[in-house]
Write a protein that holds these residues in place. Structure first.
Motif, mmCIF file in Angstrom:
data_model
loop_
_atom_site.group_PDB
_atom_site.id
_atom_site.type_symbol
_atom_site.label_atom_id
_atom_site.label_comp_id
_atom_site.label_asym_id
_atom_site.label_seq_id
_atom_site.Cartn_x
_atom_site.Cartn_y
_atom_site.Cartn_z
ATOM 1 N N GLU A 179 17.958 15.303 1.925
ATOM 2 C CA GLU A 179 18.060 14.301 2.970
ATOM 3 C C GLU A 179 16.860 14.437 3.901
ATOM 4 N N ASN A 218 20.048 5.949 11.993
ATOM 5 C CA ASN A 218 19.687 7.367 11.907
ATOM 6 C C ASN A 218 18.336 7.640 11.247
ATOM 7 N N HIS A 219 17.872 6.711 10.424
ATOM 8 C CA HIS A 219 16.637 6.910 9.656
ATOM 9 C C HIS A 219 15.781 5.652 9.770
ATOM 10 N N ARG A 232 16.565 13.096 10.467
ATOM 11 C CA ARG A 232 16.944 11.925 11.256
ATOM 12 C C ARG A 232 15.890 11.644 12.314
ATOM 13 N N THR A 233 15.765 10.357 12.610
ATOM 14 C CA THR A 233 14.880 9.921 13.686
ATOM 15 C C THR A 233 15.750 9.633 14.910
ATOM 16 N N ARG A 250 22.849 4.119 8.566
ATOM 17 C CA ARG A 250 21.670 4.699 7.912
ATOM 18 C C ARG A 250 20.409 4.270 8.640
ATOM 19 N N LYS A 280 17.044 7.442 3.502
ATOM 20 C CA LYS A 280 17.805 8.639 3.842
ATOM 21 C C LYS A 280 17.401 9.855 3.003
#
Length: 163
Positions: free
Chosen positions: A121, A95-96, A124-125, A92, A101
């Protein structure tokens, strides 16, 4: 598979003394509720850096094996859930950025339960390579736990006995 029973008063239950009340559920359900295991495992759960993840996953896996040696399926399953949670939380954060999230707060009646609960959601970074490495470390130990034959045997017995 019977779902994890969120209606029980986990703050006042000792699931080591009452393993018949424990349901495996899905994924990490109950990981931060079931006592005395939460108190035993949580202090060792860290994933901020690969070094922390390595030490944490090794400690949690050693505890998993100790619970198995003691014939304590609930403890072993909770340790397995902490390993899984190390992977999922690391992913998590990989991705964030900041680990958030979903948009908005968790609904009051869903606190302590995982899931989106109707929230969208967030995008994503770019992947954080440090947290991605932490995730890989936890995933390897989680896979080891899942593949353990004694764990599989105790899990099957627990489900047959208690549902």
């Amino acid at each position: 598979m019977p779902r994890f029973d969120y209606s029980l008063d986990y703050a006042h239950l000792d699931l080591r003394a009452h393993p018949e009340l424990y349901r495996v559920g899905v994924g990490e359900q109950g990981v931060l509720l079931v006592q005395p295991y939460k108190s035993e495992l949580l202090p060792h759960w860290r994933f901020a850096t690969p070094e922390a993840a390595r030490q944490s996953s090794e400690t949690l896996y050693a505890m998993f094996l100790a619970y198995l040696r003691a014939g304590d399926f609930v403890g072993a399953d909770m340790a397995r859930k902490f390993l899984q949670m190390g992977f999922t939380r690391s992913r998590r954060y990989a991705n964030h950025k900041g680990g958030k999230k979903y948009a908005g707060p968790v609904p009051e009646d869903k606190r302590g339960q995982s899931g989106a609960h109707g929230r969208p959601e967030l995008p994503r970074t770019p992947e954080d390579p440090v947290k991605a490495e932490s995730a890989r470390i936890f995933k390897a130990k989680w896979d080891e736990a899942e593949a353990n034959e004694e764990y599989a045997r105790l899990k099957k017995e627990h489900k047959a006995r208690y549902g």
